[in-house]
Design a protein around this motif. Structure first.
Motif, PDB file in Angstrom:
ATOM      1  N   ILE A  61       1.082   2.776  -4.560  1.00  0.00           N
ATOM      2  CA  ILE A  61       1.300   1.775  -5.611  1.00  0.00           C
ATOM      3  C   ILE A  61       0.136   1.763  -6.592  1.00  0.00           C
ATOM      4  N   ARG A  62      -1.079   1.849  -6.071  1.00  0.00           N
ATOM      5  CA  ARG A  62      -2.243   1.876  -6.967  1.00  0.00           C
ATOM      6  C   ARG A  62      -2.219   3.107  -7.851  1.00  0.00           C
ATOM      7  N   TRP A  63      -1.903   4.255  -7.264  1.00  0.00           N
ATOM      8  CA  TRP A  63      -1.888   5.503  -8.014  1.00  0.00           C
ATOM      9  C   TRP A  63      -0.740   5.535  -9.019  1.00  0.00           C
ATOM     10  N   LYS A  64       0.457   5.198  -8.591  1.00  0.00           N
ATOM     11  CA  LYS A  64       1.622   5.241  -9.467  1.00  0.00           C
ATOM     12  C   LYS A  64       1.699   4.008 -10.360  1.00  0.00           C
ATOM     13  N   GLY A  72      12.708   4.648 -14.241  1.00  0.00           N
ATOM     14  CA  GLY A  72      13.977   4.583 -13.551  1.00  0.00           C
ATOM     15  C   GLY A  72      13.881   4.771 -12.050  1.00  0.00           C
ATOM     16  N   SER A  73      12.682   5.094 -11.539  1.00  0.00           N
ATOM     17  CA  SER A  73      12.552   5.281 -10.094  1.00  0.00           C
ATOM     18  C   SER A  73      12.556   3.920  -9.395  1.00  0.00           C
ATOM     19  N   MET A  78      10.759  -1.866  -9.092  1.00  0.00           N
ATOM     20  CA  MET A  78      10.264  -2.944  -8.228  1.00  0.00           C
ATOM     21  C   MET A  78       8.959  -3.562  -8.732  1.00  0.00           C
ATOM     22  N   LEU A  79       8.048  -2.745  -9.246  1.00  0.00           N
ATOM     23  CA  LEU A  79       6.707  -3.228  -9.594  1.00  0.00           C
ATOM     24  C   LEU A  79       6.686  -4.377 -10.609  1.00  0.00           C
ATOM     25  N   PRO A  80       7.467  -4.349 -11.675  1.00  0.00           N
ATOM     26  CA  PRO A  80       7.374  -5.466 -12.618  1.00  0.00           C
ATOM     27  C   PRO A  80       7.976  -6.769 -12.094  1.00  0.00           C
ATOM     28  N   ASN A  81       8.854  -6.698 -11.084  1.00  0.00           N
ATOM     29  CA  ASN A  81       9.594  -7.878 -10.664  1.00  0.00           C
ATOM     30  C   ASN A  81       9.057  -8.547  -9.407  1.00  0.00           C
ATOM     31  N   LYS A  82       8.306  -7.825  -8.587  1.00  0.00           N
ATOM     32  CA  LYS A  82       7.867  -8.345  -7.294  1.00  0.00           C
ATOM     33  C   LYS A  82       6.358  -8.267  -7.173  1.00  0.00           C
ATOM     34  N   PRO A  83       5.770  -9.114  -6.330  1.00  0.00           N
ATOM     35  CA  PRO A  83       4.329  -8.998  -6.063  1.00  0.00           C
ATOM     36  C   PRO A  83       4.014  -7.652  -5.403  1.00  0.00           C
ATOM     37  N   ARG A  84       2.811  -7.147  -5.639  1.00  0.00           N
ATOM     38  CA  ARG A  84       2.437  -5.827  -5.152  1.00  0.00           C
ATOM     39  C   ARG A  84       2.532  -5.699  -3.633  1.00  0.00           C
ATOM     40  N   MET A  85       2.166  -6.738  -2.901  1.00  0.00           N
ATOM     41  CA  MET A  85       2.203  -6.645  -1.442  1.00  0.00           C
ATOM     42  C   MET A  85       3.641  -6.593  -0.931  1.00  0.00           C
ATOM     43  N   VAL A  86       4.538  -7.291  -1.570  1.00  0.00           N
ATOM     44  CA  VAL A  86       5.957  -7.236  -1.190  1.00  0.00           C
ATOM     45  C   VAL A  86       6.495  -5.828  -1.429  1.00  0.00           C
ATOM     46  N   VAL A  87       6.116  -5.239  -2.554  1.00  0.00           N
ATOM     47  CA  VAL A  87       6.535  -3.869  -2.859  1.00  0.00           C
ATOM     48  C   VAL A  87       5.915  -2.905  -1.848  1.00  0.00           C
ATOM     49  N   ALA A  88       4.673  -3.160  -1.440  1.00  0.00           N
ATOM     50  CA  ALA A  88       4.009  -2.290  -0.466  1.00  0.00           C
ATOM     51  C   ALA A  88       4.712  -2.333   0.883  1.00  0.00           C
ATOM     52  N   ILE A  89       5.126  -3.514   1.326  1.00  0.00           N
ATOM     53  CA  ILE A  89       5.843  -3.627   2.598  1.00  0.00           C
ATOM     54  C   ILE A  89       7.188  -2.917   2.501  1.00  0.00           C
ATOM     55  N   ALA A  90       7.883  -3.094   1.381  1.00  0.00           N
ATOM     56  CA  ALA A  90       9.173  -2.433   1.191  1.00  0.00           C
ATOM     57  C   ALA A  90       9.004  -0.916   1.146  1.00  0.00           C
ATOM     58  N   VAL A 108      12.241  19.706   6.712  1.00  0.00           N
ATOM     59  CA  VAL A 108      11.176  19.499   5.740  1.00  0.00           C
ATOM     60  C   VAL A 108      11.675  18.468   4.740  1.00  0.00           C
ATOM     61  N   TYR A 109      10.796  17.540   4.337  1.00  0.00           N
ATOM     62  CA  TYR A 109      11.216  16.483   3.414  1.00  0.00           C
ATOM     63  C   TYR A 109      11.478  17.056   2.032  1.00  0.00           C
ATOM     64  N   ARG A 110      12.606  16.685   1.457  1.00  0.00           N
ATOM     65  CA  ARG A 110      12.958  17.046   0.090  1.00  0.00           C
ATOM     66  C   ARG A 110      13.141  15.750  -0.684  1.00  0.00           C
ATOM     67  N   ASP A 111      12.289  15.532  -1.666  1.00  0.00           N
ATOM     68  CA  ASP A 111      12.364  14.313  -2.472  1.00  0.00           C
ATOM     69  C   ASP A 111      13.571  14.380  -3.390  1.00  0.00           C
ATOM     70  N   PRO A 112      14.569  13.505  -3.199  1.00  0.00           N
ATOM     71  CA  PRO A 112      15.751  13.555  -4.057  1.00  0.00           C
ATOM     72  C   PRO A 112      15.473  12.981  -5.440  1.00  0.00           C
ATOM     73  N   ALA A 113      14.900  13.796  -6.293  1.00  0.00           N
ATOM     74  CA  ALA A 113      14.643  13.445  -7.699  1.00  0.00           C
ATOM     75  C   ALA A 113      13.813  12.177  -7.839  1.00  0.00           C
ATOM     76  N   GLY A 114      12.713  12.084  -7.100  1.00  0.00           N
ATOM     77  CA  GLY A 114      11.812  10.936  -7.242  1.00  0.00           C
ATOM     78  C   GLY A 114      12.380   9.653  -6.682  1.00  0.00           C
ATOM     79  N   ALA A 115      13.008   9.691  -5.542  1.00  0.00           N
ATOM     80  CA  ALA A 115      13.633   8.499  -4.970  1.00  0.00           C
ATOM     81  C   ALA A 115      12.623   7.431  -4.622  1.00  0.00           C
ATOM     82  N   VAL A 116      11.472   7.826  -4.119  1.00  0.00           N
ATOM     83  CA  VAL A 116      10.464   6.848  -3.715  1.00  0.00           C
ATOM     84  C   VAL A 116       9.566   6.493  -4.878  1.00  0.00           C
TER      85      VAL A 116
END
Length: 117
Positions: A61-64, A72-73, A78-90, A108-116
């Motif tokens: 969260i700090r980096w991104k 759109g990710s 989530m970041l503009p609408n929720k507190p940072r700690m709530v987003v971190a737990i989610a 092997v993990y494949r990121d589906p177009a920036g899902a996280v």
């Protein structure tokens, strides 16, 4: 390494949500009559792994969060609408489910177009 050391075999959990609940990263459910009532996170699970996942989520969260993440990710929404700690737990919950899926399927993990992020 911590998950392999402290957690039971991941195959014992039927789905990722069960593993995440064992860690204490999902809200308590007080549901009855078909109406869902979600409470606070339980924090009843394995403390060490939960702390590692939350601190990893906070670093993401700090980096991104500097530039808001990919437009759109999930994180950018989530970041503009929720507190940072709530987003971190989610995000830690989401990471735990990803870890469960990758380790039980042995893929092997494949990121589906920036899902996280």
């Amino acid at each position: 390494m911590a998950i392999e050391a402290f957690a039971p075999a991941l195959e014992t959990f039927q789905r990722g949500r069960d593993f995440s609940a064992w860690l204490g990263l999902v809200p308590r459910q007080h549901s009855s009559g078909g109406k869902q009532r979600l409470g606070r996170t339980s924090k009843m699970g394995q403390r060490d792994i939960r702390r590692l996942l939350i601190s990893g989520a906070m670093s993401i969260i700090r980096w991104k969060g500097r530039n808001g993440g990919k437009p759109g990710s999930w994180l950018a929404r989530m970041l503009p609408n929720k507190p940072r700690m709530v987003v971190a737990i989610a995000l830690a919950n989401k990471l735990a489910r990803i870890v469960w899926a990758v380790m039980t399927r042995k893929e092997v993990y494949r990121d589906p177009a920036g899902a996280v992020c």
